[in-house]
Write a protein that holds these residues in place. Structure first.
Motif, PDB file in Angstrom:
ATOM      1  N   TYR A   9     -14.050  36.927 -11.980  1.00 26.96           N
ATOM      2  CA  TYR A   9     -14.364  37.733 -13.153  1.00 26.96           C
ATOM      3  C   TYR A   9     -13.739  39.105 -12.967  1.00 26.96           C
ATOM      4  CZ  TYR A   9     -17.947  39.861 -10.205  1.00 26.96           C
ATOM      5  OH  TYR A   9     -18.597  40.508  -9.196  1.00 26.96           O
ATOM      6  N   GLN A  15     -21.104  47.980 -17.705  1.00 28.99           N
ATOM      7  CA  GLN A  15     -22.040  47.126 -18.432  1.00 28.99           C
ATOM      8  C   GLN A  15     -21.461  45.782 -18.862  1.00 28.99           C
ATOM      9  OE1 GLN A  15     -21.372  50.401 -19.612  1.00 28.99           O
ATOM     10  NE2 GLN A  15     -23.001  51.209 -18.324  1.00 28.99           N
ATOM     11  N   ARG A  16     -20.172  45.496 -18.548  1.00 29.67           N
ATOM     12  CA  ARG A  16     -19.545  44.261 -19.038  1.00 29.67           C
ATOM     13  C   ARG A  16     -18.629  43.656 -17.988  1.00 29.67           C
ATOM     14  NH1 ARG A  16     -18.613  44.481 -25.348  1.00 29.67           N
ATOM     15  NH2 ARG A  16     -18.186  42.350 -24.811  1.00 29.67           N
ATOM     16  N   ARG A  17     -18.675  42.320 -17.892  1.00 30.49           N
ATOM     17  CA  ARG A  17     -17.793  41.556 -17.012  1.00 30.49           C
ATOM     18  C   ARG A  17     -17.081  40.504 -17.850  1.00 30.49           C
ATOM     19  NH1 ARG A  17     -20.290  44.984 -14.708  1.00 30.49           N
ATOM     20  NH2 ARG A  17     -21.126  44.967 -12.597  1.00 30.49           N
ATOM     21  N   ALA A  45     -26.446  38.872 -14.309  1.00 30.25           N
ATOM     22  CA  ALA A  45     -26.183  39.774 -15.430  1.00 30.25           C
ATOM     23  C   ALA A  45     -27.489  40.297 -16.032  1.00 30.25           C
ATOM     24  CB  ALA A  45     -25.360  39.059 -16.500  1.00 30.25           C
ATOM     25  N   ARG A  46     -28.454  39.427 -16.190  1.00 30.80           N
ATOM     26  CA  ARG A  46     -29.746  39.855 -16.738  1.00 30.80           C
ATOM     27  C   ARG A  46     -30.446  40.825 -15.795  1.00 30.80           C
ATOM     28  NH1 ARG A  46     -31.393  33.940 -19.061  1.00 30.80           N
ATOM     29  NH2 ARG A  46     -30.348  34.189 -21.072  1.00 30.80           N
ATOM     30  N   TRP A  50     -26.060  43.776 -17.359  1.00 30.05           N
ATOM     31  CA  TRP A  50     -24.708  43.829 -17.907  1.00 30.05           C
ATOM     32  C   TRP A  50     -24.454  42.553 -18.696  1.00 30.05           C
ATOM     33  CZ3 TRP A  50     -22.040  39.902 -15.413  1.00 30.05           C
ATOM     34  CH2 TRP A  50     -22.327  39.647 -14.087  1.00 30.05           C
ATOM     35  N   THR A  51     -23.454  42.582 -19.544  1.00 26.81           N
ATOM     36  CA  THR A  51     -23.159  41.439 -20.405  1.00 26.81           C
ATOM     37  C   THR A  51     -21.869  40.759 -19.957  1.00 26.81           C
ATOM     38  OG1 THR A  51     -21.989  42.823 -21.996  1.00 26.81           O
ATOM     39  CG2 THR A  51     -24.330  42.442 -22.405  1.00 26.81           C
ATOM     40  N   ILE A  52     -21.719  39.514 -20.410  1.00 26.11           N
ATOM     41  CA  ILE A  52     -20.571  38.692 -20.053  1.00 26.11           C
ATOM     42  C   ILE A  52     -19.684  38.514 -21.279  1.00 26.11           C
ATOM     43  CG2 ILE A  52     -19.843  36.409 -19.255  1.00 26.11           C
ATOM     44  CD1 ILE A  52     -22.715  36.206 -17.981  1.00 26.11           C
TER      45      ILE A  52
END
Length: 62
Positions: A9, A15-17, A45-46, A50-52
């Motif tokens: 990833y 905050q994002r991957r 992530a949770r 952060w979000t995917i």
């Protein structure tokens, strides 16, 4: 592919991957290994808030 499952990833921001690929050895296909990788990433992530961004079609379908 090596002997370990692949789930690379990229960090887009704190905050994002970006998830762009999943891969397991032929012997692990259809065993749920790829799904377990995705579920683990979602869990982390949770927990880390952060979000995917699912560029990988498998991740996106989940």
């Amino acid at each position: 592919m090596g002997s370990e499952p692949e789930f690379p990833y990229s960090i887009l921001s704190p905050q994002r991957r970006i998830s762009d690929h999943t891969g397991v050895q032929d012997a692990l296909r259809a065993t749920g290994a790829e799904l377990a990788l995705v579920e683990r990433m979602v869990s982390v992530a949770r927990a880390e808030e952060w979000t995917i961004v699912p560029l990988c079609s498998f991740v996106n379908s989940q």
